[in-house]
Design an enzyme around this catalytic site. Structure first.
Site, PDB file in Angstrom:
ATOM      1  N   LYS A 173      12.306  23.349  30.615  1.00  0.00           N
ATOM      2  CA  LYS A 173      11.467  24.498  30.242  1.00  0.00           C
ATOM      3  C   LYS A 173      10.209  24.386  31.096  1.00  0.00           C
ATOM      4  O   LYS A 173       9.280  23.648  30.764  1.00  0.00           O
ATOM      5  CB  LYS A 173      11.149  24.437  28.744  1.00  0.00           C
ATOM      6  CG  LYS A 173      10.971  25.771  28.068  1.00  0.00           C
ATOM      7  CD  LYS A 173       9.871  26.631  28.629  1.00  0.00           C
ATOM      8  CE  LYS A 173       8.511  26.249  28.117  1.00  0.00           C
ATOM      9  NZ  LYS A 173       7.403  26.806  28.958  1.00  0.00           N
ATOM     10  N   GLU A 249       3.326  12.686  28.174  1.00  0.00           N
ATOM     11  CA  GLU A 249       2.279  12.456  29.185  1.00  0.00           C
ATOM     12  C   GLU A 249       1.245  13.555  28.971  1.00  0.00           C
ATOM     13  O   GLU A 249       1.495  14.716  29.299  1.00  0.00           O
ATOM     14  CB  GLU A 249       2.870  12.557  30.603  1.00  0.00           C
ATOM     15  CG  GLU A 249       3.918  11.511  30.918  1.00  0.00           C
ATOM     16  CD  GLU A 249       3.353  10.094  31.018  1.00  0.00           C
ATOM     17  OE1 GLU A 249       2.124   9.935  31.099  1.00  0.00           O
ATOM     18  OE2 GLU A 249       4.158   9.159  30.989  1.00  0.00           O
ATOM     19  N   CYS A 283      -4.291  15.735  35.931  1.00  0.00           N
ATOM     20  CA  CYS A 283      -4.588  14.973  34.709  1.00  0.00           C
ATOM     21  C   CYS A 283      -5.368  13.706  35.010  1.00  0.00           C
ATOM     22  O   CYS A 283      -6.061  13.184  34.156  1.00  0.00           O
ATOM     23  CB  CYS A 283      -3.292  14.632  33.997  1.00  0.00           C
ATOM     24  SG  CYS A 283      -2.139  13.755  35.065  1.00  0.00           S
ATOM     25  N   GLU A 382     -11.399  17.675  27.729  1.00  0.00           N
ATOM     26  CA  GLU A 382     -10.787  17.839  29.048  1.00  0.00           C
ATOM     27  C   GLU A 382     -11.005  19.279  29.518  1.00  0.00           C
ATOM     28  O   GLU A 382     -10.600  20.221  28.853  1.00  0.00           O
ATOM     29  CB  GLU A 382      -9.275  17.561  28.951  1.00  0.00           C
ATOM     30  CG  GLU A 382      -8.593  17.629  30.291  1.00  0.00           C
ATOM     31  CD  GLU A 382      -7.078  17.462  30.203  1.00  0.00           C
ATOM     32  OE1 GLU A 382      -6.458  18.064  29.297  1.00  0.00           O
ATOM     33  OE2 GLU A 382      -6.523  16.744  31.037  1.00  0.00           O
TER      34      GLU A 382
HETATM   35  P1  NAD Z   1       0.445  22.869  27.963  1.00  0.00           P
HETATM   36  O1  NAD Z   1       0.472  21.790  26.950  1.00  0.00           O
HETATM   37  O2  NAD Z   1      -0.214  24.134  27.641  1.00  0.00           O
HETATM   38  O3  NAD Z   1       1.920  23.249  28.421  1.00  0.00           O
HETATM   39  C1  NAD Z   1       2.823  22.291  28.919  1.00  0.00           C
HETATM   40  C2  NAD Z   1       4.225  22.778  28.657  1.00  0.00           C
HETATM   41  O4  NAD Z   1       4.483  22.709  27.259  1.00  0.00           O
HETATM   42  C3  NAD Z   1       4.494  24.224  29.072  1.00  0.00           C
HETATM   43  O5  NAD Z   1       5.788  24.318  29.610  1.00  0.00           O
HETATM   44  C4  NAD Z   1       4.390  24.967  27.748  1.00  0.00           C
HETATM   45  O6  NAD Z   1       5.108  26.172  27.712  1.00  0.00           O
HETATM   46  C5  NAD Z   1       4.986  23.952  26.799  1.00  0.00           C
HETATM   47  N1  NAD Z   1       4.583  24.094  25.402  1.00  0.00           N
HETATM   48  C6  NAD Z   1       3.382  24.489  24.923  1.00  0.00           C
HETATM   49  N2  NAD Z   1       3.397  24.464  23.569  1.00  0.00           N
HETATM   50  C7  NAD Z   1       4.627  24.043  23.194  1.00  0.00           C
HETATM   51  C8  NAD Z   1       5.255  23.835  21.934  1.00  0.00           C
HETATM   52  N3  NAD Z   1       4.612  24.011  20.777  1.00  0.00           N
HETATM   53  N4  NAD Z   1       6.539  23.411  21.924  1.00  0.00           N
HETATM   54  C9  NAD Z   1       7.201  23.193  23.072  1.00  0.00           C
HETATM   55  N5  NAD Z   1       6.665  23.395  24.282  1.00  0.00           N
HETATM   56  C10 NAD Z   1       5.387  23.812  24.354  1.00  0.00           C
HETATM   57  O7  NAD Z   1      -0.188  22.178  29.270  1.00  0.00           O
HETATM   58  P2  NAD Z   1      -0.560  22.881  30.625  1.00  0.00           P
HETATM   59  O8  NAD Z   1      -1.759  23.733  30.351  1.00  0.00           O
HETATM   60  O9  NAD Z   1       0.637  23.466  31.248  1.00  0.00           O
HETATM   61  O10 NAD Z   1      -0.968  21.619  31.512  1.00  0.00           O
HETATM   62  C11 NAD Z   1      -2.219  21.049  31.494  1.00  0.00           C
HETATM   63  C12 NAD Z   1      -2.253  19.840  30.586  1.00  0.00           C
HETATM   64  O11 NAD Z   1      -1.272  18.905  30.997  1.00  0.00           O
HETATM   65  C13 NAD Z   1      -3.572  19.093  30.667  1.00  0.00           C
HETATM   66  O12 NAD Z   1      -3.943  18.678  29.391  1.00  0.00           O
HETATM   67  C14 NAD Z   1      -3.245  17.896  31.539  1.00  0.00           C
HETATM   68  O13 NAD Z   1      -4.072  16.779  31.387  1.00  0.00           O
HETATM   69  C15 NAD Z   1      -1.852  17.606  31.120  1.00  0.00           C
HETATM   70  N6  NAD Z   1      -1.180  16.827  32.141  1.00  0.00           N
HETATM   71  C16 NAD Z   1      -0.887  15.508  31.892  1.00  0.00           C
HETATM   72  C17 NAD Z   1      -0.278  14.734  32.884  1.00  0.00           C
HETATM   73  C18 NAD Z   1       0.064  13.294  32.641  1.00  0.00           C
HETATM   74  O14 NAD Z   1       0.824  12.741  33.429  1.00  0.00           O
HETATM   75  N7  NAD Z   1      -0.448  12.659  31.602  1.00  0.00           N
HETATM   76  C19 NAD Z   1       0.042  15.320  34.104  1.00  0.00           C
HETATM   77  C20 NAD Z   1      -0.280  16.667  34.321  1.00  0.00           C
HETATM   78  C21 NAD Z   1      -0.880  17.417  33.331  1.00  0.00           C
END
Ligand code: NAD
Length: 478
Positions: A173, A249, A283, A382
């Site tokens: 997804k 992550e 991140c 963040e």
């Molecule tokens: P997000 O959490 O909004 O979305 C990530 C994914 O999760 C998307 O595909 C989204 O559609 C899905 N999603 C959202 N809510 C969901 C739910 N309730 N159930 C199932 N799926 C769901 O994150 P984003 O805005 O796309 O990315 C930014 C975030 O990701 C930041 O917080 C960043 O720090 C983090 N990040 C972490 C790492 C790491 O390795 N730790 C790497 C990159 C980004």
């Protein structure tokens, strides 16, 4: 106009109800395509296809899987220009970055796990004269892989490659804001000879949509999510109903600690990258900079000077250093953080506004804020944009306490030429990955993941296989 479809059981398809959502290029604000919007219906079909495919894929040898993974890597490399352009159009990041980082690293993720899987071993314990124990490693089943928008193909392949190498099948997804390279990856996998159903892609949103349908699905064994901490909490709750294996992550608020005895030029060059590369939407970006007092004025002055020299603009222009943020809405969110920081007493030394020379697109100037403390929102939450704070410190103890004063624990960077101090501070900082005199340098065999609310589990090398496979012990009485 690009029509972005699901990929289920080896076929590209629309949603059953033909529902779609718009795909916007954040650098121009223009609509560039429509994306099939999946729901539970498509997730059910994709999970069923993945389950069927697991019966045979799960029985292939590591050597057979390795050959296909290498072919996928070859094809990513052959399609580098197209993939880089898709990534840049979706995210707003400079094309130079997509070409030099995102796409090459995506190919390397496949190569790395294709080779690593062939060297995997298990353990054996002899109870002398009594019994011999040995462990067998087996794939788990169907994995749900949920990825974010900041490094779309890079982070997706970091999950897909070990998943397929381990013998699992998957339903992906992708982030709704950046659907295009995941779709192209599906095409590449088919071309590389990956059997139908082994990899499926369903586009759509997260909560109460395709994302949650995947995390709640009773026939999904594993969920690997990279995303926000709040998303991690929701996913953990949903996955608990059938006790799925979880790899999370999540977000970070990473300290970048600069001691006065550091190599200043090196620290400045790297801090410019660790603050603003990919518009600060990484991140691991070091968004909280702490500088030892004797160096503070010089460091701040030099960093501001270098930040002002960054070129913000058209991601397709090779001179651009900082492109557009991923969406208008996200830019507004970043802007809100800066405005509230100012209300809390923060002083903006550079940036803090939209670039005047760009009338369209989700651009925001690289921003440095000082005169804040650890109680301010800007140093605690963040931001995930091109915004850093700088604070002075006097003692090692003080900076360790400040660095650890957060609910996150993803990464940290330490700059010093004192080796003993480097070891000491690295040992005390609560973060899953700590760099000394460098940043973003990755050996893919090492553990990667967050402490505290930055995540659960580790990825990389054997750690990815610990997640994507099961060990079972065989005990033979002698
Ligand atoms: P997000 O959490 O909004 O979305 C990530 C994914 O999760 C998307 O595909 C989204 O559609 C899905 N999603 C959202 N809510 C969901 C739910 N309730 N159930 C199932 N799926 C769901 O994150 P984003 O805005 O796309 O990315 C930014 C975030 O990701 C930041 O917080 C960043 O720090 C983090 N990040 C972490 C790492 C790491 O390795 N730790 C790497 C990159 C980004």
């Amino acid at each position: 106009m690009e029509r972005v479809l699901h990929f289920i059981d080896g076929e590209f398809c629309e949603s059953a109800d033909y529902r779609t959502f718009d795909n916007i290029n954040p650098a121009t604000g223009e609509k560039i395509g429509v994306v099939a919007e999946g729901t539970k219906v498509e997730i059910d079909r994709a999970v069923a296809a993945a389950r069927r495919a697991f019966k045979t894929w799960g029985k292939t040898s590591a050597a057979e899987r390795s050959v296909i993974l290498h072919r996928i890597a070859d094809l990513i490399e052959q399609n580098l220009d197209e993939l880089a352009l898709l990534e840049t159009t979706d995210t707003g990041k400079p094309l130079s970055l997509s070409k030099s980082l995102d796409i090459p690293r995506s190919a390397y993720n496949f190569r790395f796990f294709a080779d690593f899987v062939k060297g995997m071993s298990t353990e054996a314990f002899e109870m002398e004269g009594v019994a011999l124990n040995y462990a067998l490693r087996r794939p788990v089943g169907v994995a749900g892989l949920i990825s974010p928008w900041n490094l779309p193909l890079f982070l997706l392949t970091w999950k897909v490659a070990p998943c397929l190498a381990a013998g699992d099948t998957c339903v992906i997804k992708p982030a709704e804001l950046t659907p295009m390279t995941a779709t192209k990856l599906a095409e590449i996998c088919k071309q590389a000879g990956l059997p139908d159903g082994v990899l499926n892609v369903v586009h759509g949103f997260g909560p109460d949509a395709a994302g949650s349908a995947l995390t709640e699905h009773p026939d999904v064994d594993l969920i690997s999510l990279t995303g926000e901490t709040t998303t991690g909490k929701a996913v953990m709750k949903a996955a608990s109903s059938t006790l799925k294996g979880l790899s999370l992550e999540l977000g970070g608020k990473n300290p970048n600690i600069i001691f006065a005895d550091c190599d200043l030029e090196d620290a400045l060059e790297t801090t410019i990258r660790s603050s603003f590369v990919n518009q600060g939407e990484v991140c691991l970006c070091g968004s909280r900079i702490y500088v030892e007092r004797p160096l503070y004025d010089t460091f701040v002055e030099r960093l501001v000077e270098k930040t002002k020299a960054l070129v913000v603009g058209d991601p397709l222009d090779p001179k651009t250093n900082v492109g557009a943020l991923v969406a208008e809405e996200h830019r507004n969110r970043v802007e809100g953080f800066v405005q509230r920081a100012i209300q809390e007493g923060g002083r903006v030394l550079t940036g803090g506004k939209r670039p005047e020379h760009l009338s369209k697109g989700a651009f925001y100037e690289p921003t440095i804020i000082v005169d804040v403390d650890s109680s301010c929102e800007i140093t605690r939450q963040e931001v995930f944009g091109p915004v850093v704070t700088i604070q002075p410190f006097d003692t090692e103890e003080e900076v360790i306490e400040a660095a650890n004063d957060t609910s996150y624990g993803l990464g940290a960077t330490i700059w010093t030429s004192n080796l003993k101090r480097a070891h000491r501070v690295a040992g005390e900082i609560e973060a899953g990955i700590i760099w000394v005199n460098t940043w973003f340098l990755r050996d893919l065999r090492t553990p990667f993941g967050g402490m505290k609310q930055s995540g659960i589990g580790r990825e990389g090398g054997v750690h990815s296989f610990e997640f994507f496979s099961e060990l079972k012990n065989v005990c033979i009485k002698l």
